[in-house]
Each structure stands twice: as C-alpha cells, then as structure tokens.
Design an enzyme around this catalytic site. Sequence first.
Site, mmCIF file in Angstrom:
data_model
loop_
_atom_site.group_PDB
_atom_site.id
_atom_site.type_symbol
_atom_site.label_atom_id
_atom_site.label_comp_id
_atom_site.label_asym_id
_atom_site.label_seq_id
_atom_site.Cartn_x
_atom_site.Cartn_y
_atom_site.Cartn_z
ATOM 1 N N LYS A 1 0.836 -1.216 0.000
ATOM 2 C CA LYS A 1 0.000 0.000 0.000
ATOM 3 C C LYS A 1 0.861 1.253 0.000
ATOM 4 O O LYS A 1 0.609 2.179 -0.763
ATOM 5 C CB LYS A 1 -0.901 0.062 1.248
ATOM 6 C CG LYS A 1 -1.962 -0.989 1.317
ATOM 7 C CD LYS A 1 -2.957 -0.685 2.426
ATOM 8 C CE LYS A 1 -2.364 -0.665 3.819
ATOM 9 N NZ LYS A 1 -1.918 -1.954 4.346
ATOM 10 N N ARG B 1 11.708 -6.265 4.779
ATOM 11 C CA ARG B 1 11.498 -4.826 4.533
ATOM 12 C C ARG B 1 12.442 -3.973 5.363
ATOM 13 O O ARG B 1 12.622 -4.193 6.560
ATOM 14 C CB ARG B 1 10.056 -4.463 4.885
ATOM 15 C CG ARG B 1 9.795 -2.964 4.890
ATOM 16 C CD ARG B 1 8.340 -2.652 4.805
ATOM 17 N NE ARG B 1 7.657 -2.754 6.082
ATOM 18 C CZ ARG B 1 6.369 -2.478 6.242
ATOM 19 N NH1 ARG B 1 5.632 -2.131 5.205
ATOM 20 N NH2 ARG B 1 5.809 -2.580 7.423
ATOM 21 N N ARG C 1 11.899 -1.365 10.556
ATOM 22 C CA ARG C 1 10.919 -0.664 11.386
ATOM 23 C C ARG C 1 10.803 -1.347 12.740
ATOM 24 O O ARG C 1 10.888 -2.557 12.831
ATOM 25 C CB ARG C 1 9.551 -0.701 10.686
ATOM 26 C CG ARG C 1 9.149 0.622 10.098
ATOM 27 C CD ARG C 1 7.962 0.507 9.209
ATOM 28 N NE ARG C 1 6.762 -0.022 9.862
ATOM 29 C CZ ARG C 1 5.554 0.013 9.306
ATOM 30 N NH1 ARG C 1 5.382 0.555 8.115
ATOM 31 N NH2 ARG C 1 4.514 -0.488 9.938
ATOM 32 N N ARG D 1 -9.417 1.171 9.566
ATOM 33 C CA ARG D 1 -8.873 -0.139 9.904
ATOM 34 C C ARG D 1 -9.844 -0.938 10.750
ATOM 35 O O ARG D 1 -9.551 -2.075 11.081
ATOM 36 C CB ARG D 1 -7.611 0.073 10.728
ATOM 37 C CG ARG D 1 -6.333 -0.337 10.051
ATOM 38 C CD ARG D 1 -5.235 -0.097 11.052
ATOM 39 N NE ARG D 1 -3.989 -0.653 10.686
ATOM 40 C CZ ARG D 1 -3.069 -0.049 9.946
ATOM 41 N NH1 ARG D 1 -3.313 1.117 9.402
ATOM 42 N NH2 ARG D 1 -1.919 -0.631 9.722
HETATM 43 P P1 ADP Z 1 1.217 -1.492 8.828
HETATM 44 O O1 ADP Z 1 0.013 -1.457 7.937
HETATM 45 O O2 ADP Z 1 2.374 -2.220 8.221
HETATM 46 O O3 ADP Z 1 0.917 -1.956 10.228
HETATM 47 P P2 ADP Z 1 1.172 1.418 9.074
HETATM 48 O O4 ADP Z 1 2.329 2.264 8.751
HETATM 49 O O5 ADP Z 1 -0.066 1.593 8.255
HETATM 50 O O6 ADP Z 1 1.765 -0.039 8.958
HETATM 51 O O7 ADP Z 1 0.758 1.562 10.609
HETATM 52 C C1 ADP Z 1 1.696 1.390 11.649
HETATM 53 C C2 ADP Z 1 0.985 1.314 12.996
HETATM 54 O O8 ADP Z 1 0.294 2.555 13.258
HETATM 55 C C3 ADP Z 1 -0.110 0.255 13.112
HETATM 56 O O9 ADP Z 1 0.398 -1.021 13.430
HETATM 57 C C4 ADP Z 1 -0.973 0.840 14.240
HETATM 58 O O10 ADP Z 1 -0.391 0.645 15.509
HETATM 59 C C5 ADP Z 1 -0.934 2.328 13.952
HETATM 60 N N1 ADP Z 1 -2.064 2.754 13.074
HETATM 61 C C6 ADP Z 1 -1.978 3.275 11.828
HETATM 62 N N2 ADP Z 1 -3.197 3.546 11.326
HETATM 63 C C7 ADP Z 1 -4.084 3.185 12.288
HETATM 64 C C8 ADP Z 1 -5.498 3.197 12.389
HETATM 65 N N3 ADP Z 1 -6.267 3.635 11.377
HETATM 66 N N4 ADP Z 1 -6.064 2.735 13.534
HETATM 67 C C9 ADP Z 1 -5.327 2.288 14.548
HETATM 68 N N5 ADP Z 1 -3.990 2.247 14.528
HETATM 69 C C10 ADP Z 1 -3.359 2.680 13.418
#
Ligand code: ADP
Length: 222
Positions: A17, A132, A164, A93
């Site tokens: 994404k 990654r 990360r 989410r």
């Molecule tokens: P990934 O999809 O690989 O987990 P992201 O960069 O999208 O990575 O998100 C990293 C972290 O940020 C998530 O694991 C979560 O803890 C938090 N996060 C991001 N977006 C949301 C959301 N919409 N609701 C809740 N937590 C979120």
Amino acid sequence: MIPGARFIILGRQGAGKGTQCVRLSRHYVVPHISTGDMLRVAVRERTELGLAAREIMDAGGLVGDDIMIGIVDERLRRDDARSRGYILDGFPRTVKQAEALFDITEGLKKPLDVVIDLDVPRELVLQRLSARRVCRDCGTNYVASGRERQPWICDVCGGDVTQRDDDTPEAINKRLDLYEEQTSPLIEFYGEADRLTVVDGVGTPDQVFNKLTLAVGASQKK
Ligand code: ADP
C-alpha cells in the site's frame, strides 16, 4: 479520472500500500494521507500523541479508534484534501473507523470515489515484511538481501535505512492477526455498497501499479 478523487486503499500489512500510494498520489496528483506515517512523525517528535502511540505501535497493536478518527477528521478538513481529494492509506482499519469516515465524508458532502483492496496472501506478505527496510527520514522502502553495507544509507535522501520497530516477527504476526479480525470485515462493508475493487497485489511494483490504474479507470466508468 475525475480531478480531486477520494480513494481509500485496504490491504494486509506488506501488501504494498505504501509504495503504491506514493505512486498513485503522483499519478493522480492527490495528497497521500498515511495514518502510519502521521503516527511515526508524532513518535519521532515526541508529541503527546506520539508518546501515547509508541508502545502500542511497537507491539503491533492498534491505536484507539477515537484518537484515529479525530486525526483523520482534522486532516480531511484541510484545504488540500477538500479541493484536491486524497488517497487514504491505513484508515479505516476497523468498522467503527469506516462508519466514522462515512459520517465525515457525508458531512463534507464529498463521498469516497474509489475503494481498493490490494490483495496479497498472508504467506507472501510475511516474507516481504521480514525483508522490509525503511528510510527513517523519507520513508522509502527497500528489500534487504543481507549483503548490504552497514550503515545503510538511503539512495533518495541520505537518511539511515533500518528495520521498522514493528517489523519484528511477534509484532508482524500480531498486526496480521488484527488485520484478519478488525480490518478484513471492511471488505464486506464496502463490498455490500458495491464500492469495492479488488486488485491482485502479487507482481513487481510496476505490474501492480498498472493493474491499479486500470482498475481505477474501470471503476470510474461504472
Ligand atoms: P502497517 O500497515 O504495516 O501496520 P502502518 O504504517 O499503516 O503499517 O501503521 C503502523 C501502525 O500505526 C499500526 O500497526 C498501528 O499501531 C498504527 N495505526 C496506523 N493507522 C491506524 C489506524 N487507522 N487505527 C489504529 N492504529 C493505526
């Protein structure tokens, strides 16, 4: 493609994404709004939000719905998103977030135009996430071969390329479990309203990008 389109992209962690949203936002000239990136900036800057979110993120958990809804509500009200649209990456989410997004877009009288599910099987995203590496400064993603010279410097901006904090095996598995539990019901949520376009995310970044732009074009003709 309508100027100022509003997209959301669903898909497992590691589906690509982030990479594809950067390309799509350039292609369609719309702002890329990534909730993960916004949270990582807050963590780095040690804001109140960052301090509250850090442990949850490192453990692979989800930050609370009310906090996330507040952040996105504020962001979508800004002028650029109102006039130029957006690609929302990482939100919604949960079903609660999707319902709140519906209310926000209704309130702004600007409904979503495109909902994409970038589909990659769990076995493959597990492999991708373990390899990654990410630039701490500009967020460019890399794939580790294990033969890189250390410290690894980003080709784009000269920043440090590292793993990360939430790409540990435990946190990866927890995030993928939470995706199945909390986020995959959104595929039904948007599917029922006939808004969803599923795109196969297996392939090179160029191949997947081509599939995405074709799917966006086709969804506009519906
Ligand atoms: P990934 O999809 O690989 O987990 P992201 O960069 O999208 O990575 O998100 C990293 C972290 O940020 C998530 O694991 C979560 O803890 C938090 N996060 C991001 N977006 C949301 C959301 N919409 N609701 C809740 N937590 C979120």
